[in-house]
Design a protein around this motif. Structure first.
Motif, mmCIF file in Angstrom:
data_model
loop_
_atom_site.group_PDB
_atom_site.id
_atom_site.type_symbol
_atom_site.label_atom_id
_atom_site.label_comp_id
_atom_site.label_asym_id
_atom_site.label_seq_id
_atom_site.Cartn_x
_atom_site.Cartn_y
_atom_site.Cartn_z
ATOM 1 N N VAL A 153 -3.922 -7.642 4.425
ATOM 2 C CA VAL A 153 -4.786 -6.989 3.441
ATOM 3 C C VAL A 153 -4.235 -7.203 2.035
ATOM 4 O O VAL A 153 -4.970 -7.553 1.107
ATOM 5 N N ARG A 154 -2.929 -7.031 1.858
ATOM 6 C CA ARG A 154 -2.329 -7.241 0.533
ATOM 7 C C ARG A 154 -2.509 -8.684 0.060
ATOM 8 O O ARG A 154 -2.861 -8.941 -1.083
ATOM 9 N N THR A 155 -2.233 -9.620 0.951
ATOM 10 C CA THR A 155 -2.359 -11.034 0.601
ATOM 11 C C THR A 155 -3.811 -11.385 0.287
ATOM 12 O O THR A 155 -4.092 -12.101 -0.673
ATOM 13 N N GLN B 183 -1.260 -4.912 7.298
ATOM 14 C CA GLN B 183 -1.071 -4.508 5.906
ATOM 15 C C GLN B 183 -0.736 -5.715 5.025
ATOM 16 O O GLN B 183 -1.248 -5.846 3.913
ATOM 17 N N LEU B 184 0.095 -6.604 5.547
ATOM 18 C CA LEU B 184 0.433 -7.813 4.801
ATOM 19 C C LEU B 184 -0.813 -8.669 4.583
ATOM 20 O O LEU B 184 -1.027 -9.214 3.497
ATOM 21 N N THR C 81 -0.598 7.185 0.434
ATOM 22 C CA THR C 81 -1.353 6.184 1.172
ATOM 23 C C THR C 81 -2.677 6.782 1.616
ATOM 24 O O THR C 81 -2.829 8.005 1.700
ATOM 25 N N LEU D 261 -6.223 -9.332 -0.782
ATOM 26 C CA LEU D 261 -6.618 -8.729 -2.057
ATOM 27 C C LEU D 261 -6.009 -9.470 -3.244
ATOM 28 O O LEU D 261 -6.666 -9.677 -4.263
ATOM 29 N N LYS D 262 -4.754 -9.884 -3.092
ATOM 30 C CA LYS D 262 -4.110 -10.637 -4.163
ATOM 31 C C LYS D 262 -4.840 -11.952 -4.405
ATOM 32 O O LYS D 262 -5.078 -12.353 -5.539
#
Length: 122
Positions: A37-39, A34-35, A3, A41-42
């Motif tokens: 950021v992931r969502t 974090q969720l 990470t 970026l997706k």
């Protein structure tokens, strides 16, 4: 999986919203961040795949346009029938019976009057 640490500064309003949603989901603000950021970026990565969506939207718009034309024709037909009923009722109450050509002209005139009134209202 390794990470990488990033420092992120949030406005106070976003921090409050993040903490509020984290408590309602029973998770930590860091895990929710974090969720997010992931969502995010997706979503950004999938944004290039909008062509099928635009194609589907264009097809639906075309379909709605065709149905709207049908509704307009149906409304005009109903208006014409209403005007004909009005003219025939008015002619039936008169003592002298007009000929068929005169009734047709009266129906067309009433229909055109109503169309122009409807056009002036919009």
């Amino acid at each position: 999986m390794s990470t990488v640490q990033h420092t992120l500064r949030l406005p106070l309003a976003l921090d409050k919203a993040l903490r509020h949603h984290a408590t309602t989901r029973e998770t930590t603000p860091y895990a929710l961040l974090q969720l997010c950021v992931r969502t995010g970026l997706k979503t950004l990565c999938e944004a290039h795949d909008t062509e099928p969506l635009l194609k589907e939207m264009a097809q639906e718009l075309g379909s709605m346009s065709a149905r709207l034309v049908q509704v307009e024709r149906l409304a005009e037909r109903a208006l014409y029938v209403s005007c004909a009923a009005y003219v025939y009722a008015r002619a039936g109450s008169a003592s002298a019976r007009p000929d068929e050509r005169h009734l047709t002209e009266d129906i067309a005139a009433a229909f055109q009057r109503q169309l122009s009134l409807a056009g002036a209202a919009s």
